[in-house]
Design an enzyme around this catalytic site. Structure first.
Site, PDB file in Angstrom:
ATOM      1  N   SER A  42      -5.664   1.662   7.074  1.00 56.85           N
ATOM      2  CA  SER A  42      -5.921   0.508   6.203  1.00 56.85           C
ATOM      3  C   SER A  42      -7.084   0.786   5.263  1.00 56.85           C
ATOM      4  O   SER A  42      -7.034   0.454   4.074  1.00 56.85           O
ATOM      5  CB  SER A  42      -6.240  -0.735   7.028  1.00 56.85           C
ATOM      6  OG  SER A  42      -5.200  -1.030   7.909  1.00 56.85           O
ATOM      7  N   ASP A 207       0.169   7.909  18.823  1.00 60.08           N
ATOM      8  CA  ASP A 207      -0.171   7.548  20.209  1.00 60.08           C
ATOM      9  C   ASP A 207       0.475   6.226  20.646  1.00 60.08           C
ATOM     10  O   ASP A 207       0.956   6.111  21.770  1.00 60.08           O
ATOM     11  CB  ASP A 207      -1.698   7.408  20.385  1.00 60.08           C
ATOM     12  CG  ASP A 207      -2.456   8.630  19.908  1.00 60.08           C
ATOM     13  OD1 ASP A 207      -1.987   9.749  20.132  1.00 60.08           O
ATOM     14  OD2 ASP A 207      -3.520   8.449  19.285  1.00 60.08           O
ATOM     15  N   ARG A 274      10.380   5.053  -3.995  1.00 59.00           N
ATOM     16  CA  ARG A 274       9.541   6.171  -3.569  1.00 59.00           C
ATOM     17  C   ARG A 274      10.323   7.370  -3.051  1.00 59.00           C
ATOM     18  O   ARG A 274       9.960   8.517  -3.293  1.00 59.00           O
ATOM     19  CB  ARG A 274       8.619   5.693  -2.462  1.00 59.00           C
ATOM     20  CG  ARG A 274       7.217   5.790  -2.846  1.00 59.00           C
ATOM     21  CD  ARG A 274       6.337   5.191  -1.832  1.00 59.00           C
ATOM     22  NE  ARG A 274       5.403   4.325  -2.542  1.00 59.00           N
ATOM     23  CZ  ARG A 274       4.475   3.628  -1.964  1.00 59.00           C
ATOM     24  NH1 ARG A 274       4.350   3.634  -0.658  1.00 59.00           N
ATOM     25  NH2 ARG A 274       3.660   2.890  -2.685  1.00 59.00           N
ATOM     26  N   SER A 371       2.584  -3.310   3.083  1.00 54.99           N
ATOM     27  CA  SER A 371       2.111  -3.033   4.449  1.00 54.99           C
ATOM     28  C   SER A 371       0.791  -3.721   4.771  1.00 54.99           C
ATOM     29  O   SER A 371       0.632  -4.258   5.875  1.00 54.99           O
ATOM     30  CB  SER A 371       2.018  -1.530   4.700  1.00 54.99           C
ATOM     31  OG  SER A 371       1.321  -0.920   3.659  1.00 54.99           O
TER      32      SER A 371
END
Ligand code: SIN
Length: 491
Positions: A42, A207, A274, A371
């Site tokens: 972010s 993870d 994209r 996002s």
């Protein structure tokens, strides 16, 4: 055992959005993060936040653009929830003190990015939006939020499909902690570091997805990985993102012969979806052509794009020369832990928010600048859900299996294999090669639980990368048609 009401794993916008809402309810909140608190994707996000707030816009158009970019395999209800809730969430966020960039008349300035039909992207500090949002959310959270830095979650504590927290280990002291939490939230970001070139933070090694898999979580749409067409790339090495907003402001992709490479490829040219732009840049890059972003038509580049300028100049590219060398890199994972917009997963007490979650809003290809929006909006919905859903964590004794790892590949080897077999173009006849390659490193071919206590953090990161890569490759192998970011060649 460390008791907390809410355990959040990860410290990006999704995590901070949940925490900044829940701290109003006097809950004890613990955020654990692998690096320092601002080290997350972010903080690196340059593009901005898309929201239908301008007088010319309508959230139904934002809905349509999101669906088209996602090739209509998005979850339509989730998209509608995102775009219709977004304007109020952003206005409320502004009321907490968040400052977005304004135009000369003092109104919010709306920028443009690929596949949006009009200017819809709000920014802060030019291309520093992600960092500014993270900083504001950190200011909004209060003292009952404890942020534990340099600590890695090793596994989720799950018994009979009920989650009661996580086991972690400090990078600094090696100390193991057992957290007991009524609500455990995965906010670990995506999988960018599985690829050699990426816009993602160094900590983003899949993870969350790997732990969720070991805990029995349903995963979805894993084959869809968005590659950003323009990473600053010098001698084959990527050094950071050159925002799509640069093309939105007039930047043009050109070859070393001066050819405008998107001219004949798509009607939207440099602002085509994209995946289309990334494939064209990559195809030429593989042929040995050098590709540049020509920024000659952008006035006040330094002022508009301070982060891009900084990244370029740190690596010897003078933006006054107007040519930035670029190539694609892994950027965003549309797939992940299957979750509702409120973050609910199939494991009781376990939630997912942000990039690690697959709520279906992005379909096969995420629309630019959706996002940060997803993290903010669905983070708030998750907090509202928790407030309305009382829960107490079950007590149980953790059983750690004995299974150990011996020979593991280097991270760079995994990255190379991922790019070759499940990168921008996937060759159907070859995907199996990487699945076999992954399996040869592990005793348990299903990448199950292992002795996390006697496996150090570095090895566990590699095991998580292998797990995530293996799951992505298997998903890619079973999707038989090209769609969005999953582009296949039959051979
Ligand atoms: C960018 O700045 O190009 C990235 C924006 C995004 O991925 O949404």
């Amino acid at each position: 055992m460390i008791r907390t009401d809410i355990l959040i794993i990860g410290s990006g916008i999704g995590a901070l959005s949940v925490a900044s809402e829940l701290c109003k309810y006097n809950k004890k909140i613990t955020i654990i993060t692998k690096g320092l608190r601002k080290a997350c994707n972010s903080s690196l996000a340059q593009g901005g936040i898309s929201v239908a707030l301008s007088d010319e816009d309508d959230y139904h158009w934002h809905y349509e653009d999101t669906m088209v970019a996602g090739c209509n395999i998005n979850d339509a209800d989730a998209v509608m929830k995102l775009v219709s809730t977004a304007p109020q969430v952003i206005l409320d966020f502004i009321n907490t003190g968040m400052i977005f960039d304004k135009d000369s008349t003092g109104n919010l300035a709306f920028g443009r990015e690929g596949a949006h039909r009009l200017n819809r992207i709000i920014h802060a500090g030019g291309d520093r939006t992600g960092l500014r949002v993270v900083e504001q959310l950190l200011r909004n959270i209060t003292t009952n939020v404890n942020i534990v830095q340099n600590e890695m979650a090793l596994d989720l504590r799950v018994n009979n499909s009920k989650c009661s927290g996580a086991i972690t280990r400090s990078f600094k002291t090696g100390e193991i902690s057992y957290y007991q939490a009524d609500y455990t939230i995965l906010a670990t970001g995506g999988i960018g570091q599985l690829y050699p070139s990426t816009s993602n933070d160094i900590t983003i090694t899949g993870d969350g997805m790997a732990m969720a898999y070991r805990a029995g979580c349903k995963l979805k749409n894993l084959e869809f990985i968005q590659f950003h067409p323009t990473m600053l790339t010098i001698n084959g090495k990527a050094y950071g993102l050159v925002s799509e907003a640069v093309r939105g402001a007039g930047g043009i992709l050109v070859s070393d012969k001066g050819e405008k490479i998107m001219e004949k490829i798509h009607p939207q040219k440099d602002l085509a979806p994209r995946d289309v732009v990334a494939r064209e840049v990559y195809a030429r890059y593989l042929k040995g052509e050098k590709i540049f972003l020509d920024i000659s038509d952008i006035d006040n580049f330094r002022e508009k794009f301070p982060t891009v300028t900084e990244i370029c100049e740190e690596h010897g590219v003078n933006v006054d020369d107007k040519m930035i060398p670029v190539a694609p890199g892994a950027h965003f994972h549309m797939g992940g832990v299957e979750a509702t917009p409120e973050g609910v997963t199939n494991i009781d007490g376990l939630y997912a928010v942000g990039e690690v979650a697959c709520t279906g809003v992005h379909g096969a290809n995420r629309l630019a600048s959706n996002s940060l929006l997803e993290g903010l909006v669905f983070g708030k919905l998750l907090a509202d859900h928790i407030v309305k859903t009382p829960r107490k964590a079950e007590e149980f004794e953790d059983k750690i299996p004995e299974s150990k790892l011996d020979r593991l590949p280097e991270k760079q080897e995994i990255q190379k294999q991922m790019m070759e077999f499940v990168g921008i173009v996937r060759h159907t006849g070859k995907i199996h090669t990487i699945i076999d390659w992954f399996e040869k490193f592990v005793p348990d071919k299903n990448f199950g639980k292992l002795d996390i206590i006697n496996t150090d953090n570095e090895k566990l990161e590699i095991y998580n990368m292998l797990t995530a890569g293996w799951l992505i490759a298997k998903a890619a192998e079973s999707r038989k048609e090209s769609i969005g970011a999953h582009y296949i060649v039959e051979d």
